[in-house]
Motif scaffolding. Structure first.
Motif, PDB file in Angstrom:
ATOM      1  N   TRP A   1       0.818  -1.214   0.000  1.00  0.00           N
ATOM      2  CA  TRP A   1       0.000   0.000   0.000  1.00  0.00           C
ATOM      3  C   TRP A   1       0.856   1.271   0.000  1.00  0.00           C
ATOM      4  O   TRP A   1       0.536   2.245  -0.678  1.00  0.00           O
ATOM      5  N   GLN A   2       1.941   1.241   0.738  1.00  0.00           N
ATOM      6  CA  GLN A   2       2.808   2.419   0.796  1.00  0.00           C
ATOM      7  C   GLN A   2       3.336   2.815  -0.569  1.00  0.00           C
ATOM      8  O   GLN A   2       3.593   3.985  -0.826  1.00  0.00           O
ATOM      9  N   LYS A   3       3.480   1.843  -1.454  1.00  0.00           N
ATOM     10  CA  LYS A   3       4.012   2.125  -2.787  1.00  0.00           C
ATOM     11  C   LYS A   3       2.946   2.647  -3.741  1.00  0.00           C
ATOM     12  O   LYS A   3       3.271   3.225  -4.771  1.00  0.00           O
ATOM     13  N   GLN A   4       1.681   2.431  -3.403  1.00  0.00           N
ATOM     14  CA  GLN A   4       0.627   2.752  -4.362  1.00  0.00           C
ATOM     15  C   GLN A   4      -0.299   3.884  -3.951  1.00  0.00           C
ATOM     16  O   GLN A   4      -1.031   4.404  -4.787  1.00  0.00           O
ATOM     17  N   VAL A   5      -0.296   4.239  -2.702  1.00  0.00           N
ATOM     18  CA  VAL A   5      -1.215   5.276  -2.246  1.00  0.00           C
ATOM     19  C   VAL A   5      -0.861   6.616  -2.895  1.00  0.00           C
ATOM     20  O   VAL A   5       0.305   6.950  -3.092  1.00  0.00           O
ATOM     21  N   LYS A   6      -1.882   7.353  -3.285  1.00  0.00           N
ATOM     22  CA  LYS A   6      -1.691   8.667  -3.924  1.00  0.00           C
ATOM     23  C   LYS A   6      -2.113   9.767  -2.972  1.00  0.00           C
ATOM     24  O   LYS A   6      -3.037   9.613  -2.173  1.00  0.00           O
ATOM     25  N   ASP A   7      -1.440  10.891  -3.104  1.00  0.00           N
ATOM     26  CA  ASP A   7      -1.657  12.040  -2.234  1.00  0.00           C
ATOM     27  C   ASP A   7      -2.615  13.035  -2.894  1.00  0.00           C
ATOM     28  O   ASP A   7      -2.339  13.501  -4.012  1.00  0.00           O
ATOM     29  N   PRO A   8      -3.719  13.383  -2.229  1.00  0.00           N
ATOM     30  CA  PRO A   8      -4.660  14.341  -2.819  1.00  0.00           C
ATOM     31  C   PRO A   8      -4.027  15.703  -3.104  1.00  0.00           C
ATOM     32  O   PRO A   8      -4.378  16.360  -4.085  1.00  0.00           O
ATOM     33  N   ASP A   9      -3.097  16.127  -2.272  1.00  0.00           N
ATOM     34  CA  ASP A   9      -2.462  17.430  -2.497  1.00  0.00           C
ATOM     35  C   ASP A   9      -1.606  17.428  -3.764  1.00  0.00           C
ATOM     36  O   ASP A   9      -1.600  18.406  -4.508  1.00  0.00           O
ATOM     37  N   SER A  10      -0.900  16.331  -3.997  1.00  0.00           N
ATOM     38  CA  SER A  10      -0.103  16.236  -5.229  1.00  0.00           C
ATOM     39  C   SER A  10      -1.011  16.272  -6.452  1.00  0.00           C
ATOM     40  O   SER A  10      -0.722  16.938  -7.446  1.00  0.00           O
ATOM     41  N   TYR A  11      -2.116  15.533  -6.364  1.00  0.00           N
ATOM     42  CA  TYR A  11      -3.088  15.527  -7.463  1.00  0.00           C
ATOM     43  C   TYR A  11      -3.615  16.946  -7.708  1.00  0.00           C
ATOM     44  O   TYR A  11      -3.708  17.391  -8.853  1.00  0.00           O
ATOM     45  N   ALA A  12      -3.943  17.646  -6.632  1.00  0.00           N
ATOM     46  CA  ALA A  12      -4.495  18.994  -6.778  1.00  0.00           C
ATOM     47  C   ALA A  12      -3.481  19.944  -7.405  1.00  0.00           C
ATOM     48  O   ALA A  12      -3.831  20.743  -8.279  1.00  0.00           O
ATOM     49  N   VAL A  13      -2.235  19.837  -6.975  1.00  0.00           N
ATOM     50  CA  VAL A  13      -1.200  20.714  -7.539  1.00  0.00           C
ATOM     51  C   VAL A  13      -1.045  20.447  -9.034  1.00  0.00           C
ATOM     52  O   VAL A  13      -0.959  21.374  -9.846  1.00  0.00           O
ATOM     53  N   LEU A  14      -1.019  19.175  -9.403  1.00  0.00           N
ATOM     54  CA  LEU A  14      -0.913  18.838 -10.827  1.00  0.00           C
ATOM     55  C   LEU A  14      -2.160  19.261 -11.595  1.00  0.00           C
ATOM     56  O   LEU A  14      -2.089  19.600 -12.776  1.00  0.00           O
ATOM     57  N   ASN A  15      -3.274  19.260 -10.923  1.00  0.00           N
ATOM     58  CA  ASN A  15      -4.530  19.652 -11.556  1.00  0.00           C
ATOM     59  C   ASN A  15      -4.589  21.151 -11.824  1.00  0.00           C
ATOM     60  O   ASN A  15      -5.330  21.604 -12.692  1.00  0.00           O
ATOM     61  N   TYR A  16      -3.818  21.938 -11.084  1.00  0.00           N
ATOM     62  CA  TYR A  16      -3.797  23.382 -11.351  1.00  0.00           C
ATOM     63  C   TYR A  16      -3.309  23.654 -12.766  1.00  0.00           C
ATOM     64  O   TYR A  16      -3.620  24.681 -13.339  1.00  0.00           O
ATOM     65  N   LEU A  17      -2.550  22.723 -13.305  1.00  0.00           N
ATOM     66  CA  LEU A  17      -2.110  22.831 -14.696  1.00  0.00           C
ATOM     67  C   LEU A  17      -3.159  22.155 -15.563  1.00  0.00           C
ATOM     68  O   LEU A  17      -2.921  21.158 -16.211  1.00  0.00           O
ATOM     69  N   LEU A  18      -4.353  22.691 -15.557  1.00  0.00           N
ATOM     70  CA  LEU A  18      -5.512  22.081 -16.200  1.00  0.00           C
ATOM     71  C   LEU A  18      -5.222  21.568 -17.602  1.00  0.00           C
ATOM     72  O   LEU A  18      -5.683  20.526 -18.017  1.00  0.00           O
ATOM     73  N   LEU A  19      -4.453  22.313 -18.317  1.00  0.00           N
ATOM     74  CA  LEU A  19      -4.301  22.023 -19.726  1.00  0.00           C
ATOM     75  C   LEU A  19      -3.434  20.809 -19.999  1.00  0.00           C
ATOM     76  O   LEU A  19      -3.631  20.114 -20.983  1.00  0.00           O
ATOM     77  N   ALA A  20      -2.480  20.557 -19.156  1.00  0.00           N
ATOM     78  CA  ALA A  20      -1.510  19.515 -19.460  1.00  0.00           C
ATOM     79  C   ALA A  20      -2.010  18.111 -19.133  1.00  0.00           C
ATOM     80  O   ALA A  20      -1.512  17.142 -19.675  1.00  0.00           O
ATOM     81  N   GLY A  21      -2.976  17.968 -18.256  1.00  0.00           N
ATOM     82  CA  GLY A  21      -3.492  16.646 -17.911  1.00  0.00           C
ATOM     83  C   GLY A  21      -2.569  15.840 -17.019  1.00  0.00           C
ATOM     84  O   GLY A  21      -2.696  14.626 -16.922  1.00  0.00           O
ATOM     85  N   LEU A  22      -1.639  16.508 -16.347  1.00  0.00           N
ATOM     86  CA  LEU A  22      -0.669  15.796 -15.514  1.00  0.00           C
ATOM     87  C   LEU A  22      -1.336  15.028 -14.379  1.00  0.00           C
ATOM     88  O   LEU A  22      -0.842  13.980 -13.965  1.00  0.00           O
ATOM     89  N   HIS A  23      -2.453  15.537 -13.882  1.00  0.00           N
ATOM     90  CA  HIS A  23      -3.154  14.865 -12.789  1.00  0.00           C
ATOM     91  C   HIS A  23      -3.682  13.502 -13.234  1.00  0.00           C
ATOM     92  O   HIS A  23      -3.783  12.581 -12.442  1.00  0.00           O
ATOM     93  N   HIS A  24      -4.007  13.360 -14.505  1.00  0.00           N
ATOM     94  CA  HIS A  24      -4.454  12.061 -15.015  1.00  0.00           C
ATOM     95  C   HIS A  24      -3.285  11.079 -15.055  1.00  0.00           C
ATOM     96  O   HIS A  24      -3.442   9.905 -14.715  1.00  0.00           O
ATOM     97  N   PHE A  25      -2.127  11.552 -15.465  1.00  0.00           N
ATOM     98  CA  PHE A  25      -0.947  10.693 -15.454  1.00  0.00           C
ATOM     99  C   PHE A  25      -0.636  10.228 -14.035  1.00  0.00           C
ATOM    100  O   PHE A  25      -0.245   9.083 -13.817  1.00  0.00           O
ATOM    101  N   TYR A  26      -0.808  11.106 -13.062  1.00  0.00           N
ATOM    102  CA  TYR A  26      -0.518  10.784 -11.659  1.00  0.00           C
ATOM    103  C   TYR A  26      -1.344   9.593 -11.173  1.00  0.00           C
ATOM    104  O   TYR A  26      -0.872   8.772 -10.401  1.00  0.00           O
ATOM    105  N   LEU A  27      -2.595   9.507 -11.643  1.00  0.00           N
ATOM    106  CA  LEU A  27      -3.459   8.399 -11.232  1.00  0.00           C
ATOM    107  C   LEU A  27      -3.407   7.227 -12.211  1.00  0.00           C
ATOM    108  O   LEU A  27      -4.211   6.302 -12.120  1.00  0.00           O
ATOM    109  N   GLY A  28      -2.492   7.277 -13.146  1.00  0.00           N
ATOM    110  CA  GLY A  28      -2.326   6.168 -14.079  1.00  0.00           C
ATOM    111  C   GLY A  28      -3.326   6.149 -15.215  1.00  0.00           C
ATOM    112  O   GLY A  28      -3.474   5.148 -15.897  1.00  0.00           O
ATOM    113  N   LYS A  29      -4.043   7.242 -15.409  1.00  0.00           N
ATOM    114  CA  LYS A  29      -5.005   7.345 -16.516  1.00  0.00           C
ATOM    115  C   LYS A  29      -4.272   7.919 -17.723  1.00  0.00           C
ATOM    116  O   LYS A  29      -4.405   9.094 -18.067  1.00  0.00           O
ATOM    117  N   TRP A  30      -3.477   7.052 -18.334  1.00  0.00           N
ATOM    118  CA  TRP A  30      -2.562   7.479 -19.394  1.00  0.00           C
ATOM    119  C   TRP A  30      -3.283   7.998 -20.625  1.00  0.00           C
ATOM    120  O   TRP A  30      -2.854   8.999 -21.211  1.00  0.00           O
TER     121      TRP A  30
END
Length: 127
Positions: A33-62
């Motif tokens: 679990w320690q290797k796979q758990v995702k952090d909501p704050d990291s997702y949110a920070v990546l999501n601020y870059l709405l256009l790039a879609g980095l938050h989707h990559f973070y959750l493995g939605k390639w």
């Protein structure tokens, strides 16, 4: 659409199932679990870059991340090459699609973590 109560209830049920595991399986679960758990704050920070879609990559939605990235690059190229209205329309469209995810970051990541928790729980039980 995700509902907070359902996602939180699912998380509580999963935690109860994990607590019932024998000690060696529970230890193995948390190691994985320690290797796979995702952090909501990291997702949110990546999501601020709405256009790039980095938050989707973070959750493995390639695929969705790649679509966002390609549309963003295309829109920027259109603006740079003089087709500004079309480029701006693409940028506005992708922003409108991604904006709700920005405000629901915590819930989206909690749901993702629940799905991973369920998958790991089944994996650990089967070994």
């Amino acid at each position: 659409m995700l509902k907070r109560e359902q996602v939180e209830q699912q998380q509580e049920q999963l935690r109860e199932q994990i607590a019932l595991l024998p000690q060696n399986q529970r230890k193995r679960f948390y190691q994985l679990w320690q290797k796979q758990v995702k952090d909501p704050d990291s997702y949110a920070v990546l999501n601020y870059l709405l256009l790039a879609g980095l938050h989707h990559f973070y959750l493995g939605k390639w695929l969705r991340g790649a679509v966002n990235l390609v549309i963003s690059i295309l829109a920027i190229l259109l603006v740079a090459l003089g087709a500004g209205l079309l480029g701006l329309c693409l940028l506005v469209a992708i922003t409108m699609v991604e904006l709700p995810a920005l405000f629901r970051s915590e819930l989206i990541v909690l749901d993702y973590n629940n799905q991973q928790m369920q998958r790991l729980l089944e994996q650990v039980k089967s070994t």
